[in-house]
Design a protein around this motif. Structure first.
Motif, PDB file in Angstrom:
ATOM      1  N   GLN A 189      -2.203 136.907  24.067  1.00 23.49           N
ATOM      2  CA  GLN A 189      -2.480 135.507  24.526  1.00 23.49           C
ATOM      3  C   GLN A 189      -1.401 134.551  23.884  1.00 23.49           C
ATOM      4  O   GLN A 189      -1.200 133.291  24.443  1.00 23.49           O
ATOM      5  CB  GLN A 189      -3.763 134.914  24.007  1.00 23.49           C
ATOM      6  N   SER A 190      -0.763 134.821  23.036  1.00 22.67           N
ATOM      7  CA  SER A 190       0.199 134.129  22.218  1.00 22.67           C
ATOM      8  C   SER A 190       1.615 134.155  23.132  1.00 22.67           C
ATOM      9  O   SER A 190       2.090 135.427  23.199  1.00 22.67           O
ATOM     10  CB  SER A 190       0.576 134.425  20.918  1.00 22.67           C
ATOM     11  N   ALA A 191       2.089 133.132  23.529  1.00 22.92           N
ATOM     12  CA  ALA A 191       3.456 133.309  24.382  1.00 22.92           C
ATOM     13  C   ALA A 191       4.676 133.703  23.469  1.00 22.92           C
ATOM     14  O   ALA A 191       5.628 134.499  23.776  1.00 22.92           O
ATOM     15  CB  ALA A 191       3.831 131.837  25.026  1.00 22.92           C
ATOM     16  N   ASN A 192       4.896 133.186  22.191  1.00 24.75           N
ATOM     17  CA  ASN A 192       5.705 133.257  21.266  1.00 24.75           C
ATOM     18  C   ASN A 192       5.697 134.901  20.759  1.00 24.75           C
ATOM     19  O   ASN A 192       6.825 135.402  20.700  1.00 24.75           O
ATOM     20  CB  ASN A 192       5.986 132.445  20.258  1.00 24.75           C
ATOM     21  N   ALA A 193       4.434 135.287  20.712  1.00 20.93           N
ATOM     22  CA  ALA A 193       4.358 137.017  20.263  1.00 20.93           C
ATOM     23  C   ALA A 193       4.556 137.609  21.250  1.00 20.93           C
ATOM     24  O   ALA A 193       5.380 138.948  20.935  1.00 20.93           O
ATOM     25  CB  ALA A 193       2.964 137.067  19.739  1.00 20.93           C
ATOM     26  N   THR A 194       4.210 137.187  22.394  1.00 20.13           N
ATOM     27  CA  THR A 194       4.612 138.125  23.531  1.00 20.13           C
ATOM     28  C   THR A 194       5.928 138.178  23.993  1.00 20.13           C
ATOM     29  O   THR A 194       6.771 139.385  24.184  1.00 20.13           O
ATOM     30  CB  THR A 194       3.935 137.686  25.002  1.00 20.13           C
ATOM     31  N   ILE A 207     -17.655 118.593  14.342  1.00 16.86           N
ATOM     32  CA  ILE A 207     -16.337 118.594  14.623  1.00 16.86           C
ATOM     33  C   ILE A 207     -15.964 119.731  15.584  1.00 16.86           C
ATOM     34  O   ILE A 207     -16.585 120.761  15.681  1.00 16.86           O
ATOM     35  CB  ILE A 207     -15.575 119.030  13.185  1.00 16.86           C
ATOM     36  N   TYR A 208     -15.018 119.321  16.445  1.00 18.20           N
ATOM     37  CA  TYR A 208     -14.625 120.396  17.267  1.00 18.20           C
ATOM     38  C   TYR A 208     -13.196 120.441  17.523  1.00 18.20           C
ATOM     39  O   TYR A 208     -12.500 119.585  17.102  1.00 18.20           O
ATOM     40  CB  TYR A 208     -15.146 119.630  18.794  1.00 18.20           C
ATOM     41  N   SER A 209     -12.683 121.461  18.321  1.00 22.39           N
ATOM     42  CA  SER A 209     -11.391 121.733  18.765  1.00 22.39           C
ATOM     43  C   SER A 209     -11.241 121.633  20.238  1.00 22.39           C
ATOM     44  O   SER A 209     -12.089 122.385  20.657  1.00 22.39           O
ATOM     45  CB  SER A 209     -10.655 122.932  18.168  1.00 22.39           C
ATOM     46  N   ILE A 210     -10.362 120.811  20.648  1.00 27.32           N
ATOM     47  CA  ILE A 210     -10.400 120.887  22.263  1.00 27.32           C
ATOM     48  C   ILE A 210      -9.425 121.893  22.713  1.00 27.32           C
ATOM     49  O   ILE A 210      -8.233 121.815  22.763  1.00 27.32           O
ATOM     50  CB  ILE A 210      -9.902 119.645  22.532  1.00 27.32           C
ATOM     51  N   GLY A 211     -10.123 123.043  23.066  1.00 27.78           N
ATOM     52  CA  GLY A 211      -9.599 124.512  23.109  1.00 27.78           C
ATOM     53  C   GLY A 211      -9.361 125.133  21.914  1.00 27.78           C
ATOM     54  O   GLY A 211      -9.384 124.280  20.906  1.00 27.78           O
ATOM     55  N   ARG A 212      -8.669 126.204  22.016  1.00 27.30           N
ATOM     56  CA  ARG A 212      -8.662 127.080  20.637  1.00 27.30           C
ATOM     57  C   ARG A 212      -7.557 126.462  20.051  1.00 27.30           C
ATOM     58  O   ARG A 212      -6.367 126.136  20.707  1.00 27.30           O
ATOM     59  CB  ARG A 212      -8.087 128.533  21.255  1.00 27.30           C
ATOM     60  N   LEU A 213      -7.550 126.318  18.824  1.00 24.85           N
ATOM     61  CA  LEU A 213      -6.831 125.743  17.748  1.00 24.85           C
ATOM     62  C   LEU A 213      -5.286 126.230  17.976  1.00 24.85           C
ATOM     63  O   LEU A 213      -4.290 125.532  17.860  1.00 24.85           O
ATOM     64  CB  LEU A 213      -7.274 125.819  16.394  1.00 24.85           C
ATOM     65  N   VAL A 214      -5.270 127.506  17.987  1.00 23.91           N
ATOM     66  CA  VAL A 214      -3.822 128.342  18.147  1.00 23.91           C
ATOM     67  C   VAL A 214      -4.363 129.679  19.049  1.00 23.91           C
ATOM     68  O   VAL A 214      -5.638 129.866  19.120  1.00 23.91           O
ATOM     69  CB  VAL A 214      -3.265 128.600  16.999  1.00 23.91           C
ATOM     70  N   HIS A 215      -3.276 130.232  19.497  1.00 23.16           N
ATOM     71  CA  HIS A 215      -3.741 131.390  20.248  1.00 23.16           C
ATOM     72  C   HIS A 215      -3.621 132.842  19.322  1.00 23.16           C
ATOM     73  O   HIS A 215      -2.871 133.505  19.238  1.00 23.16           O
ATOM     74  CB  HIS A 215      -2.394 131.578  21.352  1.00 23.16           C
ATOM     75  N   ASN A 216      -4.655 132.927  18.501  1.00 19.78           N
ATOM     76  CA  ASN A 216      -4.643 133.628  17.483  1.00 19.78           C
ATOM     77  C   ASN A 216      -6.266 133.626  17.174  1.00 19.78           C
ATOM     78  O   ASN A 216      -6.749 132.791  16.466  1.00 19.78           O
ATOM     79  CB  ASN A 216      -3.885 133.549  16.234  1.00 19.78           C
ATOM     80  N   ASN A 217      -7.028 134.831  17.365  1.00 14.68           N
ATOM     81  CA  ASN A 217      -8.486 134.992  17.274  1.00 14.68           C
ATOM     82  C   ASN A 217      -8.921 134.897  15.930  1.00 14.68           C
ATOM     83  O   ASN A 217      -9.951 134.136  15.426  1.00 14.68           O
ATOM     84  CB  ASN A 217      -9.105 136.345  17.786  1.00 14.68           C
ATOM     85  N   ARG A 218      -7.983 135.436  14.939  1.00  8.51           N
ATOM     86  CA  ARG A 218      -8.360 135.411  13.387  1.00  8.51           C
ATOM     87  C   ARG A 218      -8.459 134.030  12.946  1.00  8.51           C
ATOM     88  O   ARG A 218      -9.357 133.594  12.255  1.00  8.51           O
ATOM     89  CB  ARG A 218      -7.437 136.061  12.633  1.00  8.51           C
ATOM     90  N   VAL A 219      -7.386 133.167  13.231  1.00  5.50           N
ATOM     91  CA  VAL A 219      -7.442 131.678  12.812  1.00  5.50           C
ATOM     92  C   VAL A 219      -8.542 131.066  13.271  1.00  5.50           C
ATOM     93  O   VAL A 219      -9.213 130.186  12.771  1.00  5.50           O
ATOM     94  CB  VAL A 219      -5.920 131.177  13.101  1.00  5.50           C
ATOM     95  N   VAL A 220      -8.702 131.327  14.696  1.00  6.71           N
ATOM     96  CA  VAL A 220      -9.800 130.503  15.398  1.00  6.71           C
ATOM     97  C   VAL A 220     -11.212 130.944  14.752  1.00  6.71           C
ATOM     98  O   VAL A 220     -11.975 129.948  14.706  1.00  6.71           O
ATOM     99  CB  VAL A 220      -9.831 130.782  17.025  1.00  6.71           C
TER     100      VAL A 220
END
Length: 319
Positions: free
Chosen positions: A251-256, A71-84
């Motif tokens: 890296q998160s646009a909404n957090a920034t 199983i793979y994620s094409i790119g990081r699942l979300v822009h959050n290292n903890r979740v990834v």
């Protein structure tokens, strides 16, 4: 001594004890209030937005039903290292190309992927699981249906920007700053599509430029409701706080964007991934606000608030 007197005395003692205990609780409450070094104000909205929540649920289901398949994620699942990192530890490997690994189940993350990359994965025999945010997907359809050149208000190189503009069948201009309008012919008619987490301030700036230049456009969307609710909650915090801690990553646009809103109000702001990044300077004020980006675990917000309480803060219920 008769039994009625004993009962009355016992009853009176219980009443006195209850009254004393009540006064003791009141004294403790006053003492705690007096001893609180600062107030903690938590944003009215935080935690996963619906798009991230859906993508995370899809990833959970993939893990449960993989049946031994990779199983793979094409790119990081979300822009959050903890979740990834959490999902990586459970077997969800992050990849960027179908050439990196053997075929298996591949998750399209919340930001979506480009049409070209999707075809590459399909051609190599991967089974694609679509976790694209429904609002991002709506922007994909708007771009695909546009018959006029498209102005896409968004961050150049951002995953959502790349996935969205790949659906354009006409010319497309990514507008990230006001100077990008210099490349645009003002006499043409344009369709405008906006990145779901783009800066509200920049959107208003771009609309003013369009009006000033007499350009004819049709707006297909604005930022998503989840982003707007989080920004409104931060605006509310800025009115009562001298410092605001934004839980999230650069890296998160909404957090920034939440951090940028804080700074634009003249409030001291910090952007941190979690409680372990707290420093004394972050809670040296009297009223400390806490908010979070849309790809942050709710638990990470609660842990940070708990850490602030341990350092002398007291949660204030704002109305």
């Amino acid at each position: 001594m008769n039994s009625r007197f004993l009962k009355r005395k016992t009853k009176n003692n219980c009443a006195l004890h209850a009254a004393s205990e009540s006064r003791l609780i009141d004294v403790r409450r006053l003492f705690c209030n007096h001893m609180a070094m600062f107030n903690i104000h938590v944003a009215s909205v935080y935690g996963f937005c619906k798009g991230v929540e859906s993508s995370v649920r899809t990833a959970e289901k993939m893990i449960e039903e993989a049946g031994g398949r990779p199983i793979y994620s094409i790119g990081r699942l979300v822009h959050n290292n903890r979740v990834v990192d959490d999902f990586s530890s459970r077997g969800l490997r992050v990849i960027s190309s179908p050439d990196e690994v053997e075929p298996g189940l591949a998750l399209i993350r919340a930001h979506g992927i480009t049409r070209e990359l999707k075809k590459e994965f399909e051609d190599k025999g991967f089974t694609l699981v679509d976790g694209t945010c429904r609002i991002v997907a709506a922007n994909h359809r708007s771009c695909a249906a546009a018959v006029n050149p498209v102005l896409f208000f968004g961050i150049k190189g951002h995953a959502e920007t790349l996935s969205t503009i790949s659906n354009c069948n006409t010319r497309c201009y990514v507008i990230e700053t006001g100077s990008d309008f210099d490349l645009v012919e003002p006499s043409e008619y344009y369709d405008v599509v906006i990145q779901t987490t783009f800066s509200s301030v920049k959107i208003e700036e771009f609309k003013a430029i369009i009006k000033e230049r007499g350009m004819k456009v049709r707006y297909h969307n604005s930022i998503c409701a989840a982003s707007m609710r989080r920004r409104i909650s931060v605006d509310e915090l800025c009115r009562i706080c001298d410092t605001i801690i934004v839980v999230g990553e650069g890296q998160s646009a909404n957090a920034t964007e939440l951090y940028n809103i804080v700074v634009s109000h003249g409030v001291k702001g910090y952007l941190v991934p979690g409680a372990e990044y707290l420093k004394e300077e972050m809670y040296s004020g009297k009223d400390i606000g806490v908010c979070a980006g849309a790809s942050v675990y709710p638990k990470d917000v609660k842990d940070l608030v708990a850490a602030l309480e341990e350092r002398g803060g007291m949660i204030v219920q704002d109305r």
